[in-house]
Design a protein around this motif. Structure first.
Motif, PDB file in Angstrom:
ATOM      1  N   LEU A 166      -3.781  76.821  44.839  1.00 26.74           N
ATOM      2  CA  LEU A 166      -5.038  77.507  44.542  1.00 26.74           C
ATOM      3  C   LEU A 166      -4.833  78.728  43.655  1.00 26.74           C
ATOM      4  N   LEU A 167      -3.646  78.887  43.102  1.00 27.22           N
ATOM      5  CA  LEU A 167      -3.332  80.103  42.357  1.00 27.22           C
ATOM      6  C   LEU A 167      -3.663  80.022  40.872  1.00 27.22           C
ATOM      7  N   GLY A 168      -4.335  78.984  40.455  1.00 30.27           N
ATOM      8  CA  GLY A 168      -4.745  78.895  39.054  1.00 30.27           C
ATOM      9  C   GLY A 168      -3.560  78.861  38.117  1.00 30.27           C
ATOM     10  N   PRO A 169      -3.528  79.763  37.110  1.00 32.61           N
ATOM     11  CA  PRO A 169      -2.425  79.749  36.133  1.00 32.61           C
ATOM     12  C   PRO A 169      -1.051  79.948  36.766  1.00 32.61           C
ATOM     13  N   ARG A 170      -1.017  80.506  37.971  1.00 28.40           N
ATOM     14  CA  ARG A 170       0.269  80.755  38.614  1.00 28.40           C
ATOM     15  C   ARG A 170       0.525  79.756  39.742  1.00 28.40           C
ATOM     16  N   ALA A 171      -0.174  78.633  39.698  1.00 27.98           N
ATOM     17  CA  ALA A 171       0.019  77.592  40.709  1.00 27.98           C
ATOM     18  C   ALA A 171       1.472  77.121  40.704  1.00 27.98           C
ATOM     19  N   GLY A 172       1.944  76.738  41.875  1.00 23.43           N
ATOM     20  CA  GLY A 172       3.315  76.274  41.985  1.00 23.43           C
ATOM     21  C   GLY A 172       4.311  77.378  42.229  1.00 23.43           C
ATOM     22  N   ALA A 173       3.842  78.520  42.763  1.00 22.85           N
ATOM     23  CA  ALA A 173       4.763  79.604  43.101  1.00 22.85           C
ATOM     24  C   ALA A 173       5.861  79.079  44.021  1.00 22.85           C
ATOM     25  N   ARG A 174       7.065  79.581  43.834  1.00 24.05           N
ATOM     26  CA  ARG A 174       8.216  79.059  44.559  1.00 24.05           C
ATOM     27  C   ARG A 174       8.144  79.383  46.054  1.00 24.05           C
ATOM     28  N   ARG A 175       7.577  80.519  46.396  1.00 17.63           N
ATOM     29  CA  ARG A 175       7.515  80.928  47.790  1.00 17.63           C
ATOM     30  C   ARG A 175       6.238  81.706  48.046  1.00 17.63           C
ATOM     31  N   VAL A 176       5.540  81.397  49.152  1.00 17.82           N
ATOM     32  CA  VAL A 176       4.310  82.079  49.537  1.00 17.82           C
ATOM     33  C   VAL A 176       4.469  82.546  50.982  1.00 17.82           C
ATOM     34  N   ARG A 187      -4.378  87.710  52.544  1.00 17.47           N
ATOM     35  CA  ARG A 187      -3.578  88.108  51.383  1.00 17.47           C
ATOM     36  C   ARG A 187      -2.167  87.561  51.569  1.00 17.47           C
ATOM     37  N   VAL A 188      -1.610  86.995  50.500  1.00 24.85           N
ATOM     38  CA  VAL A 188      -0.250  86.463  50.550  1.00 24.85           C
ATOM     39  C   VAL A 188       0.584  87.121  49.460  1.00 24.85           C
ATOM     40  N   ARG A 189       1.893  87.132  49.678  1.00 22.19           N
ATOM     41  CA  ARG A 189       2.813  87.606  48.644  1.00 22.19           C
ATOM     42  C   ARG A 189       3.610  86.413  48.146  1.00 22.19           C
ATOM     43  N   CYS A 190       3.613  86.240  46.832  1.00 22.39           N
ATOM     44  CA  CYS A 190       4.224  85.063  46.214  1.00 22.39           C
ATOM     45  C   CYS A 190       5.429  85.469  45.363  1.00 22.39           C
ATOM     46  N   ARG A 191       6.324  84.529  45.225  1.00 20.90           N
ATOM     47  CA  ARG A 191       7.465  84.726  44.331  1.00 20.90           C
ATOM     48  C   ARG A 191       7.484  83.578  43.334  1.00 20.90           C
ATOM     49  N   ASP A 192       7.524  83.910  42.049  1.00 20.81           N
ATOM     50  CA  ASP A 192       7.481  82.862  41.036  1.00 20.81           C
ATOM     51  C   ASP A 192       8.890  82.393  40.683  1.00 20.81           C
ATOM     52  N   GLU A 193       8.982  81.500  39.718  1.00 16.66           N
ATOM     53  CA  GLU A 193      10.261  80.900  39.354  1.00 16.66           C
ATOM     54  C   GLU A 193      11.252  81.917  38.804  1.00 16.66           C
ATOM     55  N   ARG A 194      10.744  83.024  38.290  1.00 22.62           N
ATOM     56  CA  ARG A 194      11.625  84.059  37.741  1.00 22.62           C
ATOM     57  C   ARG A 194      12.074  85.054  38.798  1.00 22.62           C
ATOM     58  N   GLY A 195      11.562  84.883  40.035  1.00 17.17           N
ATOM     59  CA  GLY A 195      11.922  85.797  41.110  1.00 17.17           C
ATOM     60  C   GLY A 195      11.026  87.012  41.203  1.00 17.17           C
ATOM     61  N   SER A 196       9.989  87.075  40.381  1.00 12.61           N
ATOM     62  CA  SER A 196       9.052  88.198  40.431  1.00 12.61           C
ATOM     63  C   SER A 196       8.017  87.975  41.538  1.00 12.61           C
ATOM     64  N   SER A 197       7.604  89.049  42.178  1.00 14.38           N
ATOM     65  CA  SER A 197       6.635  88.965  43.259  1.00 14.38           C
ATOM     66  C   SER A 197       5.251  89.378  42.778  1.00 14.38           C
ATOM     67  N   PHE A 198       4.242  88.742  43.323  1.00 15.52           N
ATOM     68  CA  PHE A 198       2.859  89.119  43.055  1.00 15.52           C
ATOM     69  C   PHE A 198       2.017  88.747  44.266  1.00 15.52           C
ATOM     70  N   ASP A 199       0.888  89.407  44.421  1.00 15.78           N
ATOM     71  CA  ASP A 199      -0.009  89.150  45.552  1.00 15.78           C
ATOM     72  C   ASP A 199      -1.197  88.309  45.116  1.00 15.78           C
ATOM     73  N   ALA A 200      -1.684  87.509  46.042  1.00  9.18           N
ATOM     74  CA  ALA A 200      -2.906  86.741  45.829  1.00  9.18           C
ATOM     75  C   ALA A 200      -3.801  86.914  47.051  1.00  9.18           C
ATOM     76  N   ARG A 201      -5.085  86.914  46.817  1.00 11.21           N
ATOM     77  CA  ARG A 201      -6.054  87.138  47.887  1.00 11.21           C
ATOM     78  C   ARG A 201      -7.001  85.938  47.963  1.00 11.21           C
ATOM     79  N   PHE A 202      -7.189  85.418  49.188  1.00 13.27           N
ATOM     80  CA  PHE A 202      -8.111  84.313  49.412  1.00 13.27           C
ATOM     81  C   PHE A 202      -9.239  84.802  50.318  1.00 13.27           C
TER      82      PHE A 202
END
Length: 227
Positions: A166-176, A187-202
């Motif tokens: 459900l993350l749109g352009p950032r769908a497929g985050a490596r870890r949620v 609210r969740v904290r995600c880690r992308d393929e580069r290892g950077s963290s970002f938050d998403a809110r549902f």
């Protein structure tokens, strides 16, 4: 979103750590300045329970009839393992006096009359007036949030990972990882393929009033992620 006053009231009445800063107790150990219990009175004052011999009580006693300036510092740490675990801080400054006869023998209740309030958390930073703080109510899920987040992380990790769809352009985050929960959403904290963290809110379709409403809202959220 919850107001700044509601967020601060929730922190005060949650299990997050608290420390009282008072003149004359600077040399006290960190644990000695942590109240054993805290609650908010009908007029918005904050009541803090301490052992009768604690440095905070001694400082308030030494001040006698004078009001002692004090600051209650609150630190909210995520109950699950995530990068950057501190979710928020709040500072409540005011004037401290004793409230004799309220606590059990061997303890003393201290009363903090609220003056200035400042909160800095996942939603941003803001000042809160004593009037708004007194009128606010804590989030109805605050007593259950720690247990619920830990349960989501341990028992429903597959569903939580599915939220990445459900993350749109950032769908497929490596870890949620579930980070915070309130009556308005998750609210969740995600880690992308580069290892950077970002938050998403549902956000939930409507605010929930209790755990039963939360179960329905979470089921709808997980169903949406599976579609």
């Amino acid at each position: 979103m919850p107001s700044a006053a509601e967020r601060t009231r929730t922190l005060v009445q949650s299990t997050c750590s608290a420390r009282l800063v008072v003149p004359g107790a600077a040399a006290a150990g960190e644990h000695e300045l942590m109240p054993e219990a805290r609650t908010v009175g009908t007029d918005g004052e904050v009541f803090l329970l301490y052992p009768a011999a604690s440095p905070a009580v001694r400082a308030a006693t030494h001040a006698q009839d004078d009001e002692l300036p004090a600051v209650l510092e609150l630190t909210d740490v995520a109950p699950v393992a995530v990068p950057h675990r501190i979710r928020g801080r709040a500072w409540i400054s005011g004037w401290l006096t004793r409230a004799p006869g309220v606590a059990a023998p061997g303890h003393m209740m201290l009363r903090l009359e609220v003056g200035d309030i400042y909160v800095d958390d996942l939603w941003g930073d803001a000042s809160v007036s004593p009037e708004d703080f007194a009128a606010a109510r804590p989030d109805p899920l605050t007593a259950y949030e720690t247990e619920l987040l830990q349960h989501l992380a341990a028992a429903h990790d597959g569903h939580v990972q599915g939220l990445s769809h459900l993350l749109g352009p950032r769908a497929g985050a490596r870890r949620v990882v579930p980070l915070a929960l309130d009556r308005f959403g998750l609210r969740v904290r995600c880690r992308d393929e580069r290892g950077s963290s970002f938050d998403a809110r549902f956000d939930f379709p409507a605010p929930v009033a209790d755990v039963h409403g939360l179960r329905r809202a979470m089921r709808a959220l997980f169903d949406a992620a599976e579609r």
